[in-house]
Structures are given as C-alpha cells and as structure tokens.
Scaffold this motif. Structure first.
Motif, PDB file in Angstrom:
ATOM      1  N   ALA A  64       8.048   1.404   7.084  1.00  0.00           N
ATOM      2  CA  ALA A  64       6.962   1.429   6.111  1.00  0.00           C
ATOM      3  C   ALA A  64       7.383   1.154   4.630  1.00  0.00           C
ATOM      4  CB  ALA A  64       7.012   3.143   6.128  1.00  0.00           C
ATOM      5  N   GLY A  65       6.389   0.173   3.945  1.00  0.00           N
ATOM      6  CA  GLY A  65       6.650  -0.294   2.853  1.00  0.00           C
ATOM      7  C   GLY A  65       5.566   0.315   1.671  1.00  0.00           C
ATOM      8  N   ALA A  66       6.012   0.744   0.649  1.00  0.00           N
ATOM      9  CA  ALA A  66       5.086   1.257  -0.358  1.00  0.00           C
ATOM     10  C   ALA A  66       5.607   1.241  -1.733  1.00  0.00           C
ATOM     11  CB  ALA A  66       4.968   2.786   0.075  1.00  0.00           C
ATOM     12  N   GLY A  67       4.931   1.139  -2.837  1.00  0.00           N
ATOM     13  CA  GLY A  67       5.136   1.041  -3.984  1.00  0.00           C
ATOM     14  C   GLY A  67       4.651   2.298  -4.898  1.00  0.00           C
ATOM     15  N   GLY A  68       5.189   2.313  -6.003  1.00  0.00           N
ATOM     16  CA  GLY A  68       4.865   3.382  -7.145  1.00  0.00           C
ATOM     17  C   GLY A  68       5.388   4.745  -6.528  1.00  0.00           C
ATOM     18  N   ALA A  69       4.354   5.729  -6.348  1.00  0.00           N
ATOM     19  CA  ALA A  69       4.774   6.840  -5.686  1.00  0.00           C
ATOM     20  C   ALA A  69       5.656   6.806  -4.402  1.00  0.00           C
ATOM     21  CB  ALA A  69       3.618   7.873  -5.519  1.00  0.00           C
ATOM     22  N   ALA A  70       5.362   5.795  -3.487  1.00  0.00           N
ATOM     23  CA  ALA A  70       5.641   5.444  -2.355  1.00  0.00           C
ATOM     24  C   ALA A  70       6.145   6.919  -1.469  1.00  0.00           C
ATOM     25  CB  ALA A  70       7.281   4.847  -2.495  1.00  0.00           C
TER      26      ALA A  70
END
Length: 162
Positions: A64-70
């Motif tokens: 699972a990839g995420a940016g910011g608040a992620a």
C-alpha cells in the motif's frame, strides 16, 4: 490468467509512478499481482471492501503506497490479516517524511512493514512481498535468489576511471 497473490494499492493515480517500481519487480520475478486505486479518504467503502475480501480473493501480501497523511496502509492493516507493506510516497510539502511517519507509527495490534520513501521503497516492497511468498514457493525462491545474485554480480569490484 493467474490469480493475483499480491495487491498493489495506492491512494491516487499520482502515486503510480512510484508504485510501478513494486509492480515491475514482481513482474520480473513472475509473481501475479493486481493494481488498484484505493483512497483511504476519498473511497473509504472501496478500502473496506478491498480489505475485507483480500483473504477470500487469495491475496497473500498487500503493498500500500500513500503520500501526505498516508492513512491507506494502516487502514488496510486494520481491515485484513493479510500482511501489509507500506510505501511512503514522496510529497512536495515535506518530501515524504510526513508519509513515512504516518505509515511507521501504527498502534499496537495493526502492524505495517514500512519501506523507505519513494521509488526505492516501492522496489523493496515488491522484493519483500516476493520474499514472503518465496517461503512457500521453491520456484519463486530460486528466481529471487537468481535476481539477488544478478544484482550482486552487477556491482563492480573496482571504481571506473571514467
């Protein structure tokens, strides 16, 4: 078509250039995977459904990839017992450090294996997923060993004079 063993999910289309690194290494190693956009904030019902159905659909690892608040990796870990490998996507505001902290600081009971920020982390997430699967797959073990040997062989013993 082979049933996917790894799910690669990301919060938005803009995360794909990073998460493609995980897909590329899984493809190279012959590991069946699927890719989906699953936003923790904008598509929460999709996230719930993905996590709740992961086991029944045969997924064995979720990247699972995420940016910011992620929040995507942690929220996914709360919805499934399938191991989740988190990839902090580099952001403009804080260069991905915000994403790293969001993924890394999970409360007790909801582990997320956290990789480095950006493309290197995504590549390592693919390798981590392959390593987990290789524990039960001798053919994949051999392919992963060969991949690692090729990487080692590609490193010169002495620096170039160029």
């Amino acid at each position: 078509m082979t049933k996917p063993l790894v799910g690669i999910i990301m919060g938005s289309q803009s995360d794909w250039p990073t998460m493609r690194e995980a897909a590329d290494v899984l493809y190279e190693l012959g590991v069946a995977f699927e890719t989906k956009i699953v936003s923790a904030h904008r598509t929460p019902d999709r996230l719930w459904d993905y996590g709740k159905t992961a086991v029944d659909r045969g997924l064995q690892v979720i990247i699972a990839g995420a940016g910011g608040a992620a929040h995507l990796p942690g929220m996914m870990a709360s919805k499934t017992r399938v191991p989740v490998v988190g990839v902090p996507v580099q952001t403009n505001a804080l260069s991905g450090v915000d994403s790293l902290y969001s993924i890394l600081q999970m409360p007790r009971g909801y582990p997320v294996a956290t990789m480095a920020i950006g493309a290197a982390g995504a590549k390592n997430a693919g390798l981590m997923a392959a390593g987990i699967l290789a524990l039960q797959d001798p053919s994949l073990s051999a392919r992963l060993d060969a991949w690692r040997a090729a990487l080692s062989a590609s490193i010169p013993q002495e620096p170039s004079n160029d």
